[in-house]
Structures are given as structure tokens and as C-alpha cells.
Design a protein around this motif. Structure first.
Motif, short mmCIF file in Angstrom:
data_model
loop_
_atom_site.label_atom_id
_atom_site.label_comp_id
_atom_site.label_asym_id
_atom_site.label_seq_id
_atom_site.Cartn_x
_atom_site.Cartn_y
_atom_site.Cartn_z
N ARG A 91 0.47 8.26 0.37
CA ARG A 91 -0.56 7.43 0.49
C ARG A 91 -1.57 7.89 1.35
O ARG A 91 -2.92 7.85 1.29
CB ARG A 91 -0.16 6.03 0.61
CG ARG A 91 -1.28 4.89 0.71
CD ARG A 91 -1.82 4.78 -0.73
NE ARG A 91 -3.17 3.98 -0.44
CZ ARG A 91 -3.22 2.67 -0.97
NH1 ARG A 91 -2.32 2.39 -1.81
NH2 ARG A 91 -4.28 2.23 -0.88
N ASP A 139 -0.55 -2.21 -4.77
CA ASP A 139 -1.65 -2.91 -4.17
C ASP A 139 -2.95 -2.69 -5.21
O ASP A 139 -4.16 -2.89 -4.98
CB ASP A 139 -1.98 -2.43 -2.96
CG ASP A 139 -2.57 -1.03 -2.53
OD1 ASP A 139 -2.30 -0.37 -3.71
OD2 ASP A 139 -3.07 -0.78 -1.59
N ALA A 169 0.81 -1.21 0.08
CA ALA A 169 -0.04 -0.05 0.11
C ALA A 169 0.73 1.37 0.01
O ALA A 169 0.40 2.30 -0.45
CB ALA A 169 -0.98 -0.12 1.16
#
Ligand SMILES: [Zn+2]
Ligand SMILES: [Zn+2]
Length: 131
Positions: free
Chosen positions: A108, A30, A10
Motif C-alpha cells: 500500500r 477502503d 487501508a
């Protein structure tokens, strides 16, 4: 002192597309996809000056927030982007700011997609107060 990078799928970029005039796009390992506008990235600058980490007033530029004074600001641009190690990029802005190092971990976290924004709002209970 520095938080360790999580090296899960991720937070590992599969592909990073950088445009100095529009922003950064990341395809994550991912399968997630993130897009960041220049204004958003500048506003989310993680450096100590911008976040007020030293107990000083945060010097948020608020490029992303419309204000009557915005028209006096030069158009935001990245002069260059430098890879920092494997897990971060450093942005040199045309306003002279260059202390912000954006880890992919951080990127992220600040993903602008609907899904991530909803998840953040749910956990922060509207702490940012924007919009
Ligand atoms: Zn900064
Ligand atoms: Zn997202």
C-alpha cells in the motif's frame, strides 16, 4: 524489530489478483485500487539484500530503469507467489531471487497510482530521484 502490521482498511486487501507474467493488482478494503508491474515489484523488493539493510551496498536490480544493459536481462517473471500469513506475499522470481516478502502494508505504501505518488513526492521531497 519487525514493525507491526497496521490492520486498518487501508492495508487490508479486499481482493488480490496475481499474474505471474504481468504483476499484482490489489483492491483494498477502503476502496482504493493498486496495480504493480513485475519490474516495479522487483525494484521495490523489501529484502535486506536489495535495500542494503545490513550496511552492504543495495543490490538494486533496476529492472524499472532503462539502461544500455537491460537487453541482456532475461524477461522478468514470477515463478510463484506464496501467501505468508495473512498480511504478506513472498515472490519467487525467475532470476532466482526469493527473499523478498511483500507485506500488504508495504504494498500500500508503494502504490503506483497518481494520488499516492503525489502524496509520497510531497512528503519525501523527491528523495528517490527516479524519472
Ligand atoms: Zn530482494
Ligand atoms: Zn494509490
Amino acid at each position: 524489530m519487525r514493525k507491526e502490521f497496521r490492520t486498518s482498511a487501508a492495508t487490508e486487501p479486499e481482493r488480490v489478483a496475481i499474474s505471474k507474467s504481468t504483476g499484482i493488482k490489489v483492491d483494498w478494503k477502503d476502496g482504493h485500487h493498486s496495480e504493480y508491474s513485475l519490474e516495479y515489484l522487483r525494484d521495490e523488493c523489501p529484502c535486506a539484500t536489495c535495500t542494503g539493510a545490513h550496511g552492504t551496498e543495495p543490490q538494486r536490480s533496476s529492472y524499472g530503469t532503462p539502461s544500455p544493459f537491460q537487453m541482456y536481462k532475461p524477461k522478468l517473471k514470477m515463478n510463484s507467489v506464496e501467501q505468508v500469513g495473512r498480511y504478506a506475499v513472498r515472490v519467487y522470481w525467475n532470476d532466482g531471487h526469493n527473499t523478498g516478502i511483500y507485506s500488504f502494508d508495504h504494498l500500500r505504501e508503494i502504490c503506483t497510482c497518481e494520488e499516492c505518488r503525489t502524496a509520497r513526492t510531497a512528503s519525501e521531497s523527491g528523495g528517490r530521484g527516479s524519472v
